[in-house]
Design a protein around this motif. Structure first.
Motif, short mmCIF file in Angstrom:
data_model
loop_
_atom_site.label_atom_id
_atom_site.label_comp_id
_atom_site.label_asym_id
_atom_site.label_seq_id
_atom_site.Cartn_x
_atom_site.Cartn_y
_atom_site.Cartn_z
N PRO A 71 99.44 76.00 12.08
CA PRO A 71 98.41 75.00 11.81
C PRO A 71 98.88 73.60 12.17
O PRO A 71 100.09 73.36 12.34
N THR A 72 97.95 72.70 12.31
CA THR A 72 98.25 71.32 12.69
C THR A 72 97.70 70.35 11.67
O THR A 72 96.61 70.53 11.14
N ILE A 73 98.49 69.33 11.38
CA ILE A 73 98.08 68.26 10.45
C ILE A 73 97.97 66.97 11.25
O ILE A 73 98.87 66.62 12.01
N LEU A 74 96.86 66.28 11.09
CA LEU A 74 96.60 65.06 11.84
C LEU A 74 96.64 63.84 10.93
O LEU A 74 96.21 63.90 9.78
N ILE A 75 97.15 62.74 11.47
CA ILE A 75 96.96 61.43 10.84
C ILE A 75 96.50 60.47 11.93
O ILE A 75 96.79 60.68 13.11
N PRO A 76 95.76 59.42 11.58
CA PRO A 76 95.25 58.51 12.60
C PRO A 76 96.20 57.36 12.89
O PRO A 76 97.01 56.97 12.05
N GLY A 77 96.07 56.81 14.10
CA GLY A 77 96.77 55.59 14.48
C GLY A 77 95.78 54.50 14.80
O GLY A 77 94.56 54.70 14.72
N ASN A 78 96.28 53.36 15.21
CA ASN A 78 95.40 52.21 15.42
C ASN A 78 94.44 52.39 16.59
O ASN A 78 93.41 51.72 16.66
N HIS A 79 94.73 53.30 17.54
CA HIS A 79 93.82 53.55 18.65
C HIS A 79 92.75 54.58 18.29
O HIS A 79 91.78 54.74 19.04
N ASP A 111 97.40 57.78 5.95
CA ASP A 111 96.42 57.15 6.83
C ASP A 111 96.65 55.64 6.75
O ASP A 111 96.33 55.01 5.75
N THR A 112 97.21 55.07 7.81
CA THR A 112 97.51 53.63 7.83
C THR A 112 96.59 52.86 8.78
O THR A 112 96.83 51.70 9.08
N LEU A 113 95.52 53.52 9.26
CA LEU A 113 94.61 52.89 10.21
C LEU A 113 93.81 51.78 9.55
O LEU A 113 93.21 51.96 8.48
N ASP A 114 93.79 50.62 10.19
CA ASP A 114 92.98 49.48 9.78
C ASP A 114 92.11 49.12 10.98
O ASP A 114 92.55 48.42 11.88
N PRO A 115 90.86 49.64 11.02
CA PRO A 115 90.02 49.49 12.22
C PRO A 115 89.95 48.04 12.71
O PRO A 115 89.75 47.11 11.93
N PHE A 121 97.50 49.14 7.66
CA PHE A 121 97.19 48.64 6.32
C PHE A 121 96.76 49.82 5.47
O PHE A 121 96.06 50.70 5.93
N MET A 122 97.21 49.82 4.21
CA MET A 122 96.75 50.84 3.25
C MET A 122 95.97 50.12 2.16
O MET A 122 96.53 49.31 1.41
N CYS A 123 94.69 50.43 2.08
CA CYS A 123 93.80 49.80 1.12
C CYS A 123 94.11 50.30 -0.29
O CYS A 123 94.85 51.28 -0.47
N PRO A 124 93.56 49.66 -1.33
CA PRO A 124 93.82 50.10 -2.71
C PRO A 124 93.48 51.56 -2.95
O PRO A 124 94.19 52.25 -3.70
N PRO A 160 105.34 42.48 14.49
CA PRO A 160 104.13 41.95 13.85
C PRO A 160 103.01 42.97 13.67
O PRO A 160 102.04 42.69 12.97
N ILE A 161 103.11 44.15 14.32
CA ILE A 161 102.04 45.14 14.19
C ILE A 161 102.51 46.39 13.44
O ILE A 161 102.00 47.48 13.65
N LYS A 162 103.49 46.21 12.57
CA LYS A 162 103.88 47.30 11.67
C LYS A 162 102.86 47.40 10.53
O LYS A 162 101.80 46.77 10.57
N LEU A 163 103.16 48.17 9.51
CA LEU A 163 102.33 48.21 8.30
C LEU A 163 102.39 46.85 7.62
O LEU A 163 103.47 46.39 7.23
N ARG A 164 101.24 46.20 7.46
CA ARG A 164 101.24 44.83 6.93
C ARG A 164 101.62 44.77 5.45
O ARG A 164 102.36 43.89 5.03
#
Length: 235
Positions: A71-79, A111-115, A121-124, A160-164
């Protein structure tokens, strides 16, 4: 026991439509992973699956993954386009994060995607989810997989584009036994530490698909890097 980690496929609509050299490299690399590690518990694709967030790129990958022996596990990136990923991979949660037991370890996929932003960014809501999963792990050590690095790597363009909000992440993880962090985003192989935690990144496909095999050897985590050695030229 082992799991596999690949990242930053950066598939484009024109790539999958034309079965371009880049897609053939990814395709050959997935074949290589399936043939060499058929016993893997799962494979993690660490974000930037798509370069343009188009539906066709996710559809191509979804079909391609069906032939793998694990099986495969996905997480998103900024693209990536989270909403399209949620639809195409039939994910019910508003975010693309998950938790899996791996031997004596608990693996958390973030999930660290911030559209609209290259940085993460990880929201609350996501931090609350993570805090709950850390609590569920109890005394078990935790492996974290995320797209954006939580730390500087010494690159003036990439830092500058790491996890804020890495400080907030550190606060949530502080009570836990974090054994290892894996990340992508920076398109290179790198080993470092963050708050005393070993952290490792993996390069993106070029002439091959770099794959990290993460294996449990006794009570240790052993990571082995291999690539498909494709004779296809990169784009």
């Amino acid at each position: 026991m082992r799991f596999l980690f690949v990242t930053d496929l950066h598939l484009r609509e024109t790539d999958v439509d034309d079965f371009s050299t880049h897609v053939r490299i990814v395709d050959a690399g997935l074949n290589f992973a399936g043939e060499n590690w058929p016993d893997a518990e799962f494979c993690v694709i660490g974000g930037d699956i798509s370069d343009d967030g188009t539906r066709s790129t996710y559809r191509w990958l979804k079909t391609r993954l069906q032939s793998l022996p694990f099986p495969t596990i996905l997480i998103p990136g900024n693209h990536d386009n989270r909403s399209v990923m949620l639809e195409e991979f039939e994910i019910e949660s508003p975010f693309i994060h998950s938790a899996v037991d791996f031997g004596q370890y608990r693996c958390l996929f973030l999930d660290t995607l911030d559209p609209g932003n290259d940085s993460g960014f990880m929201c609350p809501e996501r931090l609350t989810w993570l805090e709950a999963e850390v609590s569920k792990a109890g005394e078990r050590p935790i492996i974290i997989v995320m797209h954006h690095p939580p730390c500087d790597i010494g690159d003036p363009i990439l830092d500058p584009i790491k996890l804020r909000n890495y400080r907030e992440l550190a606060g949530v993880l502080e009570p836990a036994d974090i054994a290892q962090i894996f990340f992508g985003h920076i398109h290179r192989n790198l080993a470092t530490t963050w708050n005393g935690i070993p952290a490792m990144s993996l390069a993106q496909p070029n002439r091959d698909l770099p794959t990290l095999s993460v294996e449990l050897v006794g009570d240790r985590i052993a990571s082995t890097y291999r690539a498909s050695r494709s004779n296809l030229s990169g784009r």
